[in-house]
Motif scaffolding. Structure first.
Motif, PDB file in Angstrom:
ATOM      1  N   UNK A  94       0.825  -1.214   0.000  1.00  0.00           N
ATOM      2  CA  UNK A  94       0.000   0.000   0.000  1.00  0.00           C
ATOM      3  C   UNK A  94       0.855   1.259   0.000  1.00  0.00           C
ATOM      4  N   UNK A  95       1.980   1.212   0.695  1.00  0.00           N
ATOM      5  CA  UNK A  95       2.878   2.374   0.723  1.00  0.00           C
ATOM      6  C   UNK A  95       3.402   2.685  -0.680  1.00  0.00           C
ATOM      7  N   UNK A  96       3.611   1.649  -1.456  1.00  0.00           N
ATOM      8  CA  UNK A  96       4.057   1.829  -2.839  1.00  0.00           C
ATOM      9  C   UNK A  96       2.918   2.373  -3.711  1.00  0.00           C
ATOM     10  N   UNK A  97       1.697   1.878  -3.479  1.00  0.00           N
ATOM     11  CA  UNK A  97       0.542   2.280  -4.294  1.00  0.00           C
ATOM     12  C   UNK A  97       0.044   3.684  -3.962  1.00  0.00           C
ATOM     13  N   UNK A  98       0.236   4.119  -2.733  1.00  0.00           N
ATOM     14  CA  UNK A  98      -0.113   5.473  -2.287  1.00  0.00           C
ATOM     15  C   UNK A  98      -1.571   5.859  -2.559  1.00  0.00           C
ATOM     16  N   UNK A  99      -2.518   5.213  -1.892  1.00  0.00           N
ATOM     17  CA  UNK A  99      -3.920   5.616  -2.068  1.00  0.00           C
ATOM     18  C   UNK A  99      -4.118   7.062  -1.614  1.00  0.00           C
ATOM     19  N   UNK A 100      -5.064   7.737  -2.242  1.00  0.00           N
ATOM     20  CA  UNK A 100      -5.274   9.157  -1.943  1.00  0.00           C
ATOM     21  C   UNK A 100      -6.564   9.447  -1.184  1.00  0.00           C
TER      22      UNK A 100
END
Length: 146
Positions: A94-100
């Protein structure tokens, strides 16, 4: 999750007490146990931490009434449940994908959960004896989870 399987991911918002804890997963847990281990198979144990909703009289009675074998954990003990490692793996992705936003975060969590393989679950369960040895060596103090 179990060695070789992952269950349904249930999203819940709100405060959790004993009755809410059971309501969240009651159908999914009993179905998962039956599907993962077969009806009437006693060769499994349910691992949960000592959070108050998990150990409430209501929750413990429900689990006992449903013949769900609950592993007993000493208070303030390290959490060696392999699901914690699985959540750590998901968190790193999730840290890589960085949801906003929250909706995107929830969707990404569900997507990542659905990609968890049976092999990953089995590997995490197989790591329990090694992690217990690490915990004993560290005399219950912090140690690197692997």
């Amino acid at each position: 999750m179990s060695g070789g399987a992952r269950g349904l991911l249930i999203t819940y918002t709100g405060r959790v007490n004993g009755p809410a804890y059971i309501e969240i997963f009651k159908d999914a847990l009993t179905d998962f146990i039956e599907n993962a281990f077969g009806p009437g198979n006693p060769n499994w144990v349910y691992m949960q931490d000592n959070a108050p909703p998990h150990t409430s009289k209501f929750a413990m009675k429900w689990l006992k009434d449903k013949n769900i074998n609950v592993m007993k954990w000493p208070p303030s003990s390290p959490d060696l449940n392999p699901i914690e490692n699985l959540w750590d793996n998901i968190d790193k992705k999730l840290r890589y994908l960085k949801p906003t936003n929250v909706t995107q975060l929830e969707q990404m969590i569900h997507d990542l959960w659905n990609k968890v393989s049976c092999q990953e679950c089995q590997s995490l369960v197989d790591s329990i004896p090694r992690r217990i040895r690490q915990c004993i060596k560290a005399r219950g103090n912090s140690f690197s989870k692997c």
